[in-house]
Design an enzyme around this catalytic site. Sequence first.
Site, short mmCIF file in Angstrom:
data_model
loop_
_atom_site.label_atom_id
_atom_site.label_comp_id
_atom_site.label_asym_id
_atom_site.label_seq_id
_atom_site.Cartn_x
_atom_site.Cartn_y
_atom_site.Cartn_z
N LYS A 1 30.47 32.12 35.69
CA LYS A 1 31.85 31.95 35.22
C LYS A 1 32.52 30.75 35.90
CE LYS A 1 35.97 34.92 34.65
NZ LYS A 1 36.49 36.28 34.96
N SER B 1 38.52 38.26 31.10
CA SER B 1 38.56 36.82 31.22
C SER B 1 37.20 36.13 31.24
CB SER B 1 39.33 36.44 32.50
OG SER B 1 38.69 36.95 33.64
N SER C 1 37.46 42.39 33.22
CA SER C 1 37.09 41.06 32.75
C SER C 1 35.62 40.82 32.47
CB SER C 1 37.59 40.00 33.74
OG SER C 1 38.99 39.96 33.77
#
Length: 466
Positions: A82, A158, A182
């Site tokens: 990420k 996210s 997330s």
Amino acid sequence: MVLDEVSKLTLDQMLQGFRAGTIDPVEVMELTLDQIRRVNGEINALYELRPDENLAAAKAAARRYGEGRPSGALDGVPVTIKDSMHAIDTRWHHGSRIHADGVVGTTDAPPTERLKAANAIIVGKAKMPDFGLSGSGVSSFHGIVRNPWGLAWNPGGSSAGAGASLAAGIGMMSVGSDIAGSVRLPASHCGLAALKPTQGMIAHTPASDIRSAGPMTRYAADLEAHLRVLGGLHRYDRFSLPVTEPSESFGKARVAVYGSFGFGPPVETAVLDVLSRAEQAVAGLVAKVASAPPPYDFDAYLPIDDMFKLRGWREHVGVAEQLRQHTPRQLFDWFKEARDWSAERIALFEAGVARGVAQTNALFEDSDFLLTPVMPVVNFPAEERGVDPAMPLRHCTFTAMFNQSGHPAVSLCGGFDSRGLPVGVQLVGRRFDDIRLCRLAAELEAVLWPGGPEAREWPLQPRKPT
């Protein structure tokens, strides 16, 4: 070999093929890089792409396998990490223009370090929304990440780019991070599996008592192996823990099923239908399954939302004043009230969080596992930050509670709605019971999808709006 075949491999099948010489790491990498070139412009999932380095690493892995000396638990396996995961010589943006051109990494975060030690090949970084404070793929720096199951739909967040890229057949795993859901939310949006571990079991930086790093995969059967690679004590994370081995199987376990927590957006019918299907499936795996009424006596998400407002305000004021103008107006309007909060006001929401944690802990007094939806809705448009414009994480009803309490939770695909969009279900375990949780999730997946990975179909060609 073609990409469709790669997308239907479990991690164990890929590694066995590498060792036996029936699958070539170079061919897998070439297919992966070709898929990135083909679809990344549509789904907008990845950045920091270094194909020449990746191909060279795959050739080195192929030589090691050919010589019978593979090195590392994930030698030659393509993965992503990420945006918020630090890695040497890659840019960290936290999804936002507020950080200008980003920050070049000078150290590896613990998950990055462990992937490199395992000789996994990091093919890119996955895009995320501003500050990680929306369950979406809307970013002022990266643009809009789109769901390959339907480009008009949200990939969730996210860990948005992670979900979109895995569903499109890119890589075998992505390390995301989860502060309110997330990794689990995008897993639900994109038909994947994801683990938010017991707090600390996968080390991360900066150390946090609520944010966890966690693996996202196409199949729940892969989660345990990735937990073992990523997990354990680490010198940089003071909350880190060893991976705990289970003391028994889950055959005698008790599962409580919650279709509502008593607050948040109404749960859609399609979500409840998939939950019912999962409830029937898990009943054949454990000793007892029982539906339970809403367990909380107040809206336990609201104090968590206040905590996120304060977090957003601190990131906003933590950069140079001239950069603050780049904070998206919708987010600023949501968290700006935190600038005037007194110590008493902060103590009030902290007490609310503690009350919610106490009630979450009580859910396990008579149960070993919980089965819930991942979120109350199936999906929402790609351009939106959430289902409630004034509260971008409002749909984290079923996930955020377990970040606060530290319990491990897995999301896996339970089915699809009438539009062909994935719907996830969540299994939650007792703290430190991560391995048994992953194994129950893998068995539940096997019952829900009796044809196994070979029967699953993935949107390798992203589906355009109709």
